[in-house]
Each structure stands twice: as structure tokens, then as C-alpha cells.
Design an enzyme around this catalytic site. Structure first.
Site, PDB file in Angstrom:
ATOM      1  N   HIS A 209       7.313   3.762   6.384  1.00 46.00           N
ATOM      2  CA  HIS A 209       8.327   3.165   5.511  1.00 46.00           C
ATOM      3  C   HIS A 209       8.854   4.204   4.529  1.00 46.00           C
ATOM      4  O   HIS A 209       8.390   4.325   3.393  1.00 46.00           O
ATOM      5  CB  HIS A 209       7.715   1.977   4.755  1.00 46.00           C
ATOM      6  CG  HIS A 209       8.706   1.135   4.035  1.00 46.00           C
ATOM      7  ND1 HIS A 209       8.371  -0.101   3.505  1.00 46.00           N
ATOM      8  CD2 HIS A 209      10.004   1.309   3.723  1.00 46.00           C
ATOM      9  CE1 HIS A 209       9.429  -0.635   2.926  1.00 46.00           C
ATOM     10  NE2 HIS A 209      10.431   0.222   3.037  1.00 46.00           N
TER      11      HIS A 209
ATOM     12  N   HIS B 127       6.162  -4.144   2.256  1.00 43.75           N
ATOM     13  CA  HIS B 127       5.651  -4.451   0.916  1.00 43.75           C
ATOM     14  C   HIS B 127       4.410  -5.346   0.974  1.00 43.75           C
ATOM     15  O   HIS B 127       4.231  -6.255   0.166  1.00 43.75           O
ATOM     16  CB  HIS B 127       6.752  -5.108   0.067  1.00 43.75           C
ATOM     17  CG  HIS B 127       8.090  -4.486   0.247  1.00 43.75           C
ATOM     18  ND1 HIS B 127       9.167  -5.155   0.787  1.00 43.75           N
ATOM     19  CD2 HIS B 127       8.521  -3.228   0.008  1.00 43.75           C
ATOM     20  CE1 HIS B 127      10.203  -4.343   0.862  1.00 43.75           C
ATOM     21  NE2 HIS B 127       9.846  -3.164   0.398  1.00 43.75           N
TER      22      HIS B 127
ATOM     23  N   HIS C 291      13.894  -5.982   6.418  1.00 41.20           N
ATOM     24  CA  HIS C 291      14.081  -5.418   5.073  1.00 41.20           C
ATOM     25  C   HIS C 291      15.445  -5.811   4.530  1.00 41.20           C
ATOM     26  O   HIS C 291      16.472  -5.451   5.086  1.00 41.20           O
ATOM     27  CB  HIS C 291      13.976  -3.893   5.139  1.00 41.20           C
ATOM     28  CG  HIS C 291      13.602  -3.247   3.848  1.00 41.20           C
ATOM     29  ND1 HIS C 291      14.249  -3.505   2.647  1.00 41.20           N
ATOM     30  CD2 HIS C 291      12.625  -2.336   3.556  1.00 41.20           C
ATOM     31  CE1 HIS C 291      13.696  -2.799   1.687  1.00 41.20           C
ATOM     32  NE2 HIS C 291      12.708  -2.077   2.205  1.00 41.20           N
TER      33      HIS C 291
ATOM     34  N   TYR D 294      13.220  -8.561  -2.661  1.00 39.19           N
ATOM     35  CA  TYR D 294      12.463  -7.931  -1.578  1.00 39.19           C
ATOM     36  C   TYR D 294      11.218  -8.746  -1.229  1.00 39.19           C
ATOM     37  O   TYR D 294      10.949  -9.034  -0.055  1.00 39.19           O
ATOM     38  CB  TYR D 294      12.033  -6.518  -1.982  1.00 39.19           C
ATOM     39  CG  TYR D 294      13.092  -5.451  -1.860  1.00 39.19           C
ATOM     40  CD1 TYR D 294      14.445  -5.761  -1.769  1.00 39.19           C
ATOM     41  CD2 TYR D 294      12.744  -4.101  -1.853  1.00 39.19           C
ATOM     42  CE1 TYR D 294      15.412  -4.776  -1.668  1.00 39.19           C
ATOM     43  CE2 TYR D 294      13.700  -3.108  -1.750  1.00 39.19           C
ATOM     44  CZ  TYR D 294      15.037  -3.447  -1.665  1.00 39.19           C
ATOM     45  OH  TYR D 294      15.981  -2.456  -1.572  1.00 39.19           O
TER      46      TYR D 294
ATOM     47  N   ALA E  92      17.511   1.428   1.411  1.00 44.39           N
ATOM     48  CA  ALA E  92      17.650  -0.007   1.667  1.00 44.39           C
ATOM     49  C   ALA E  92      18.626  -0.674   0.710  1.00 44.39           C
ATOM     50  O   ALA E  92      19.461  -1.494   1.122  1.00 44.39           O
ATOM     51  CB  ALA E  92      16.290  -0.687   1.596  1.00 44.39           C
TER      52      ALA E  92
ATOM     53  N   ARG F  12       8.699   4.359  -9.117  1.00 47.54           N
ATOM     54  CA  ARG F  12       8.648   5.818  -9.003  1.00 47.54           C
ATOM     55  C   ARG F  12       7.777   6.488 -10.057  1.00 47.54           C
ATOM     56  O   ARG F  12       7.627   7.710 -10.044  1.00 47.54           O
ATOM     57  CB  ARG F  12      10.065   6.393  -9.097  1.00 47.54           C
ATOM     58  CG  ARG F  12      11.029   5.786  -8.104  1.00 47.54           C
ATOM     59  CD  ARG F  12      12.383   6.468  -8.151  1.00 47.54           C
ATOM     60  NE  ARG F  12      13.315   5.869  -7.191  1.00 47.54           N
ATOM     61  CZ  ARG F  12      14.472   6.410  -6.829  1.00 47.54           C
ATOM     62  NH1 ARG F  12      14.844   7.556  -7.359  1.00 47.54           N
ATOM     63  NH2 ARG F  12      15.242   5.797  -5.962  1.00 47.54           N
TER      64      ARG F  12
ATOM     65  N   GLU G  45       6.729   3.940   0.957  1.00 44.47           N
ATOM     66  CA  GLU G  45       8.087   3.770   0.422  1.00 44.47           C
ATOM     67  C   GLU G  45       8.258   4.648  -0.821  1.00 44.47           C
ATOM     68  O   GLU G  45       8.792   4.217  -1.850  1.00 44.47           O
ATOM     69  CB  GLU G  45       8.394   2.304   0.105  1.00 44.47           C
ATOM     70  CG  GLU G  45       9.881   2.003   0.018  1.00 44.47           C
ATOM     71  CD  GLU G  45      10.188   0.537  -0.250  1.00 44.47           C
ATOM     72  OE1 GLU G  45      11.356   0.150  -0.082  1.00 44.47           O
ATOM     73  OE2 GLU G  45       9.273  -0.218  -0.636  1.00 44.47           O
TER      74      GLU G  45
END
Length: 343
Positions: free
Chosen positions: A6, A224, A179, A195, A73, A291, A285
Site C-alpha cells: 500500500h 487501513h 480505496h 476512509y 488516493a 506523517r 501507506e
């Protein structure tokens, strides 16, 4: 080997977003000239700069060997414009991911974004899917169950509406990651709600239907960590019983898989405890929804390898399957490519 199933190109050069903004502006502003493909100029050096300073750097730091790499995405935004808009945008984004795979052929493998559009027959996506598999070597695709962007106007995934894509997936033996993209519904935050809601919704749609009776070899990945699915496994088992369906292991788990994009230890432990190891694929991901560094651990939230290796719920054989073997099974074209490379 560690295979991350992913990855998204979230660090593309600014020129890509600028081109998209002009494309979108031209849809509603007669004074804005719609851009053409040739207007977007991104050199190989620019691609290398964005990848080496970001995804590749983190892959090296975390010991990840290969990433299945698809367009960003949240940038898919299938709700914008019509099919022609999505077709041009998907083609551009897919080409960039393909170029990354040619620059780093042993590190990145492309997955396709589809040119979906609300109310448009999914069969219109077949030419782009075909091009990505046959010309770019895509080993998978991303399937958006809600092209409307948070309003859920599309039929459930078990509806025959989606069958043209499933038929092509089976023909090519490629899986799809289910997704969604950006939410334009203010009630649903894109990455925090939309999501995860979509992951849960997709699973329940599959429980309600009998899709895999028609497509016994179809493979779908719910990202996820499956949203709320592992946490509410008993609820889904009970609902399947009430619907007259077989146990979930028989009804869906021969065809449905979950990734490890769960960003804390207790959640990862729950995933490993509830879902059979054969149905889990390693993923991070990275440089995605979350992040930052977790101040409690001193490590990035999305450094999911740490959670797997620290989990008391995973035996050594299970971790070996999750980090490599399962991905080779679910993504046969990836397995073939790795074997060609001597891996």
C-alpha cells in the site's frame, strides 16, 4: 523480503497539482483554458528527487524491499467533472507511477488508478486498466466504491454494476484494493472518517452479498486494517448468521484480505489476534494520512514494521507470511516479476 502492498505517490512534483488545478478550474470558468497533456513536463530527475528524499529513504530506513505504488488516493477525486476528466487525469497519474517503476525497477511496482466517475458505467474503465496491466506491468488496481466523494450514490460492490471490472480482474489475475478518495461531504473527514467508514462499509457489503459465488478467484484488499472490522468481528459474524450466510472464514476470507496500515501497537495486536495471518498483508501507506512522529514512541506512526515485530500475537511463521508470502499469493503478477528478477 518485506513487500509493502500500500504505497501512493503522495510526493509528486508540484507541477502535477498545478496541472490538475487548471484542469478543474476550466470545468467551471470559461476564462480558464483547459490544459493538455503536453503542458505537464516532469523530468526523470524531478521524479528521482521526490522519491529518493521521501519514500525510498524511508523504505531503506525501515528495511522495506518493494512497494506496490499507485497514484495518490485523495487526488483521484472521481467526483470532479465527468468521465473525460477522470480519464485524462488517471492516465497522467498512472504514467508517473509507471515511470517511477522504470527508474527503480526493484523497489516500486505500479498499481492502476481507474478513471471512475459517478453514474458512469464501470466498463468505461477497462481501456485504462488494460493499458496499465499490458503496457505498464501493473500488478493491481485501486477500486473506489464511492466515486461520488462521500455521498455513496454507487450500488454496493456486490451489484452487477461492478461486474465488468471484476471480469477483467479475473482475466488478468490482478487484485483490487478497495480505496475511496477525497470526501466532499463535510460530515466525513477524508482520512479520519471517510476512509475508515469505506473500509467497514465495503466489508459489510461483501458479507451481505454472494459476490464470490460468481467470482471465486476474485481478490480484494481492504486497507487501513479493515476499518472497524477486526474490532467488531463478533458483530459481523452475528450479522452473517442472521442473513443466513456461512461463517466469515468460508463466506469471504478466501477472497478478502486486510493490510497492516494501523498506526499503534494495540490496534495492530488486535488485527493480528482476530484476522487469520493468511489474510493479512504488510503495508504502511507511508507519507500518507499520518506523517508525523509519535511523541510517545519517538517513531513515525506509519512505521508499521515495528508493530508487527513487537506483537506478541505473531509467530515467526505468521510474520514471514504477512511480510512476503501472502503478497506473492494475492498478487500473482508481482510474484512473477520478482521471480524474473531472481527474488
Amino acid at each position: 523480503m518485506i513487500i509493502d502492498c500500500h504505497g501512493h505517490y503522495t510526493t509528486a512534483p508540484p507541477a502535477l497539482e498545478a496541472w490538475r488545478k487548471q484542469q478543474v478550474a476550466a470545468l467551471s470558468d470559461p476564462g480558464t483554458t483547459a490544459p493538455v497533456r503536453a503542458d505537464l513536463r516532469i523530468s526523470d530527475d524531478e521524479l528521482r528527487e521526490t522519491i529518493e528524499a521521501n519514500q525510498l529513504r524511508l523504505m531503506d530506513e525501515r528495511g522495506i524491499d518493494v512497494t506496490i505504488f499507485s497514484p495518490r488516493a485523495s487526488f483521484m477525486a472521481h467526483h470532479i467533472g465527468g468521465f473525460e476528466t477522470s480519464a485524462e487525469w488517471a492516465s497522467i497519474c498512472n504514467e508517473l507511477c509507471y515511470r517511477i517503476s522504470t527508474l527503480y525497477p526493484e523497489r516500486f511496482v505500479p498499481a492502476a488508478m481507474l478513471p471512475q466517475s459517478p453514474g458512469v458505467d464501470p466498463a468505461t474503465c477497462i481501456p485504462e486498466l488494460t493499458r496499465c496491466v499490458e503496457e505498464y506491468g501493473a500488478v493491481a488496481l485501486n477500486l473506489n466504491p464511492d466515486p461520488s466523494g462521500g455521498h455513496w450514490t454507487a450500488p454496493p460492490l456486490t451489484d452487477r454494476h461492478w461486474y465488468p471490472i471484476y471480469e477483467k480482474m479475473v482475466e488478468y489475475d490482478v487484485p483490487a484494493m478497495v480505496h475511496v478518495s477525497t470526501s466532499v461531504n463535510p460530515a466525513f473527514h477524508t482520512t479520519g472518517a471517510h476512509y475508515l467508514n469505506a473500509d467497514t462499509t465495503a466489508f459489510m457489503q461483501l458479507v451481505q452479498g454472494d459476490l464470490f459465488a460468481d467470482f471465486p478467484t476474485l481478490k480484494l484488499i481492504i486497507p487501513h486494517g479493515g476499518g472497524a472490522v477486526p474490532y467488531h468481528w463478533g458483530r459481523f459474524r452475528g450479522l452473517a448468521m442472521a442473513l443466513g450466510k456461512p461463517e466469515l472464514e468460508e463466506h469471504v476470507l478466501n477472497n478478502v484480505f486486510f493490510d497492516t496500515c494501523v498506526y499503534h501497537q494495540p490496534g495492530s495486536d488486535l488485527l493480528f489476534d482476530v484476522i487469520p495471518a493468511r489474510n493479512i498483508l504488510f503495508a504502511s501507506e507511508m507519507i500518507g494520512a499520518v506523517r508525523s512522529v509519535d511523541p510517545r514512541t519517538g517513531h513515525y506512526f506509519d512505521d508499521t514494521r515495528r508493530y508487527a515485530e513487537a506483537s506478541p500475537k505473531l509467530a515467526a511463521d505468521d510474520w514471514a507470511a504477512i511480510r512476503e508470502t501472502n503478497a506473492r499469493t494475492v498478487y500473482p503478477r508481482l510474484d512473477a516479476l520478482l521471480k524474473e528478477q531472481g527474488r
